[in-house]
Design a protein around this motif. Sequence first.
Motif, PDB file in Angstrom:
ATOM      1  N   ILE A 215       0.913  -1.181   0.333  1.00  0.00           N
ATOM      2  CA  ILE A 215       0.075   0.439   0.081  1.00  0.00           C
ATOM      3  C   ILE A 215       1.177   0.993   0.015  1.00  0.00           C
ATOM      4  O   ILE A 215       0.162   2.538  -0.631  1.00  0.00           O
ATOM      5  CB  ILE A 215      -0.981   0.158   1.405  1.00  0.00           C
ATOM      6  N   LYS A 216       2.561   1.209   0.559  1.00  0.00           N
ATOM      7  CA  LYS A 216       2.766   2.003   0.143  1.00  0.00           C
ATOM      8  C   LYS A 216       3.502   3.045  -0.738  1.00  0.00           C
ATOM      9  O   LYS A 216       3.632   3.863  -1.051  1.00  0.00           O
ATOM     10  CB  LYS A 216       4.112   2.270   1.632  1.00  0.00           C
ATOM     11  N   PHE A 217       3.866   1.687  -1.338  1.00  0.00           N
ATOM     12  CA  PHE A 217       3.813   2.030  -3.108  1.00  0.00           C
ATOM     13  C   PHE A 217       2.455   2.421  -3.589  1.00  0.00           C
ATOM     14  O   PHE A 217       3.482   3.112  -4.636  1.00  0.00           O
ATOM     15  CB  PHE A 217       4.415   0.244  -3.785  1.00  0.00           C
ATOM     16  N   PHE A 218       1.719   1.919  -3.392  1.00  0.00           N
ATOM     17  CA  PHE A 218       0.638   2.390  -4.288  1.00  0.00           C
ATOM     18  C   PHE A 218       0.054   4.202  -3.643  1.00  0.00           C
ATOM     19  O   PHE A 218      -0.200   4.880  -4.630  1.00  0.00           O
ATOM     20  CB  PHE A 218      -1.039   1.986  -3.513  1.00  0.00           C
ATOM     21  N   LYS A 219       0.654   4.453  -2.568  1.00  0.00           N
ATOM     22  CA  LYS A 219       0.101   5.882  -2.066  1.00  0.00           C
ATOM     23  C   LYS A 219       1.903   7.047  -2.767  1.00  0.00           C
ATOM     24  O   LYS A 219       1.419   7.871  -3.359  1.00  0.00           O
ATOM     25  CB  LYS A 219       0.636   5.878  -1.173  1.00  0.00           C
ATOM     26  N   GLY A 220       2.709   6.484  -3.044  1.00  0.00           N
ATOM     27  CA  GLY A 220       3.658   6.361  -3.722  1.00  0.00           C
ATOM     28  C   GLY A 220       2.910   7.322  -5.231  1.00  0.00           C
ATOM     29  O   GLY A 220       3.769   8.275  -6.020  1.00  0.00           O
ATOM     30  N   VAL A 221       2.534   6.155  -6.250  1.00  0.00           N
ATOM     31  CA  VAL A 221       2.316   6.324  -7.038  1.00  0.00           C
ATOM     32  C   VAL A 221       1.311   7.180  -6.996  1.00  0.00           C
ATOM     33  O   VAL A 221       1.420   7.823  -8.058  1.00  0.00           O
ATOM     34  CB  VAL A 221       1.747   4.432  -7.960  1.00  0.00           C
ATOM     35  N   TRP A 222       0.439   6.863  -6.486  1.00  0.00           N
ATOM     36  CA  TRP A 222      -0.882   7.463  -6.037  1.00  0.00           C
ATOM     37  C   TRP A 222      -0.462   9.387  -6.098  1.00  0.00           C
ATOM     38  O   TRP A 222      -0.373  10.243  -6.897  1.00  0.00           O
ATOM     39  CB  TRP A 222      -1.597   7.753  -5.170  1.00  0.00           C
ATOM     40  N   LYS A 223       0.355   9.823  -5.551  1.00  0.00           N
ATOM     41  CA  LYS A 223       0.873  10.955  -5.239  1.00  0.00           C
ATOM     42  C   LYS A 223       1.805  11.840  -6.623  1.00  0.00           C
ATOM     43  O   LYS A 223       1.491  12.215  -6.725  1.00  0.00           O
ATOM     44  CB  LYS A 223       2.568  11.095  -4.573  1.00  0.00           C
ATOM     45  N   GLU A 224       2.631  10.867  -7.034  1.00  0.00           N
ATOM     46  CA  GLU A 224       2.896  11.301  -8.692  1.00  0.00           C
ATOM     47  C   GLU A 224       1.810  11.306  -9.876  1.00  0.00           C
ATOM     48  O   GLU A 224       2.193  11.669 -10.484  1.00  0.00           O
ATOM     49  CB  GLU A 224       4.140  10.062  -8.894  1.00  0.00           C
ATOM     50  N   SER A 225       0.953  10.705  -9.440  1.00  0.00           N
ATOM     51  CA  SER A 225      -0.029  10.955 -10.756  1.00  0.00           C
ATOM     52  C   SER A 225      -0.666  11.759 -10.722  1.00  0.00           C
ATOM     53  O   SER A 225      -1.108  13.065  -9.394  1.00  0.00           O
ATOM     54  CB  SER A 225      -1.011   9.445 -10.597  1.00  0.00           C
ATOM     55  N   LYS A 226      -1.643  12.032 -12.441  1.00  0.00           N
ATOM     56  CA  LYS A 226      -2.144  13.155 -12.696  1.00  0.00           C
ATOM     57  C   LYS A 226      -3.960  13.395 -12.150  1.00  0.00           C
ATOM     58  O   LYS A 226      -4.007  12.103 -12.072  1.00  0.00           O
ATOM     59  CB  LYS A 226      -2.052  14.502 -13.346  1.00  0.00           C
ATOM     60  N   PRO A 227      -4.750  14.155 -11.315  1.00  0.00           N
ATOM     61  CA  PRO A 227      -6.733  13.686 -11.103  1.00  0.00           C
ATOM     62  C   PRO A 227      -6.596  13.216 -12.665  1.00  0.00           C
ATOM     63  O   PRO A 227      -6.151  14.422 -13.680  1.00  0.00           O
ATOM     64  CB  PRO A 227      -6.653  14.864 -10.565  1.00  0.00           C
ATOM     65  N   LEU A 228      -7.353  12.709 -12.740  1.00  0.00           N
ATOM     66  CA  LEU A 228      -8.126  12.475 -14.193  1.00  0.00           C
ATOM     67  C   LEU A 228      -9.806  12.564 -13.766  1.00  0.00           C
ATOM     68  O   LEU A 228     -10.479  12.491 -13.271  1.00  0.00           O
ATOM     69  CB  LEU A 228      -8.409  10.763 -14.567  1.00  0.00           C
ATOM     70  N   ASN A 229     -10.055  14.275 -13.681  1.00  0.00           N
ATOM     71  CA  ASN A 229     -11.902  15.240 -13.651  1.00  0.00           C
ATOM     72  C   ASN A 229     -11.817  14.328 -14.860  1.00  0.00           C
ATOM     73  O   ASN A 229     -12.003  14.375 -16.096  1.00  0.00           O
ATOM     74  CB  ASN A 229     -11.047  16.174 -13.027  1.00  0.00           C
ATOM     75  N   PRO A 230     -13.417  15.378 -14.638  1.00  0.00           N
ATOM     76  CA  PRO A 230     -14.683  15.492 -15.949  1.00  0.00           C
ATOM     77  C   PRO A 230     -13.815  16.430 -17.358  1.00  0.00           C
ATOM     78  O   PRO A 230     -14.107  15.960 -18.443  1.00  0.00           O
ATOM     79  CB  PRO A 230     -15.773  15.420 -15.310  1.00  0.00           C
ATOM     80  N   GLU A 231     -13.718  17.153 -16.567  1.00  0.00           N
ATOM     81  CA  GLU A 231     -12.737  18.346 -17.493  1.00  0.00           C
ATOM     82  C   GLU A 231     -12.322  17.592 -18.736  1.00  0.00           C
ATOM     83  O   GLU A 231     -11.752  17.641 -19.761  1.00  0.00           O
ATOM     84  CB  GLU A 231     -12.492  20.215 -17.169  1.00  0.00           C
ATOM     85  N   LEU A 232     -11.051  16.792 -18.144  1.00  0.00           N
ATOM     86  CA  LEU A 232     -10.471  16.433 -19.015  1.00  0.00           C
ATOM     87  C   LEU A 232     -11.119  15.439 -19.827  1.00  0.00           C
ATOM     88  O   LEU A 232     -10.743  15.448 -20.882  1.00  0.00           O
ATOM     89  CB  LEU A 232      -9.060  15.292 -18.100  1.00  0.00           C
TER      90      LEU A 232
END
Length: 239
Positions: A215-232
């Motif tokens: 889960i720590k690995f997941f959190k690290g990837v999450w932190k480096e990822s960008k929000p996929l919002n409806p506008e995009l």
Amino acid sequence: MKISKEDLELIEKIKNYRTDQNQMDVINFKNEVLEKQNHELKNALKTLQSEHIDRNKLLNDIKKLKNENNNLKEKIEKSETKFDFLMTSPQSVRSVYGEIKNYLSKVEKKVLVCSPWITYLMEEFDGLPENINFKVITNFRKEDIEAGITDIDKIRVLKKFGADIRYNNNLHAKMVFIDSKIAIISSANMTGRGLRINYEAGVLIKDKKIVEDSIKFFKGVWKESKPLNPELITNYVSD
């Protein structure tokens, strides 16, 4: 009749004797009462001592049972399988798909998903508890969407189900975490073929430390990822 001095002394002695005898009778009676009370007190004390011993014995037995129960729990935990091999194939019985469905149906607090490609959603995503911590990391590339291996409609549905979605086009890991207790790490994407048709393999992990590290690995990837919002998503469709 004249009473002699000796007779008077004798009468006085008899009176004193009777008085002393009455006093002795009273004293003897009191002694008997005291002895009876003393006997009753001794019996009551023995009963109290016995009850105290029984109470201490009961407490010790309870403590012993608790220790035995804790030892049994430890043995059960040690005996439980911490890792299970999973596979997906047209003939597989215990598949990645089946285990994800099984644990999603039991989720209480958290669902974390990593899948580069998403074209297939399990019905359990629609029935997740309210206020669940539901996070998804995926890829979001034009060529993937055009190739049909990323389905924008499925992403919209995930957001409708309450998912917080981010994208990272360097993502290749496929992972699902349930309540910080279960990790399913495999080669299967969240696609129909990946979950039900292709030959895929993975592992179900119940070991607490390894799940936490994953889960720590997941959190690290999450932190480096960008929000996929409806506008995009809307901007991409309009393009």
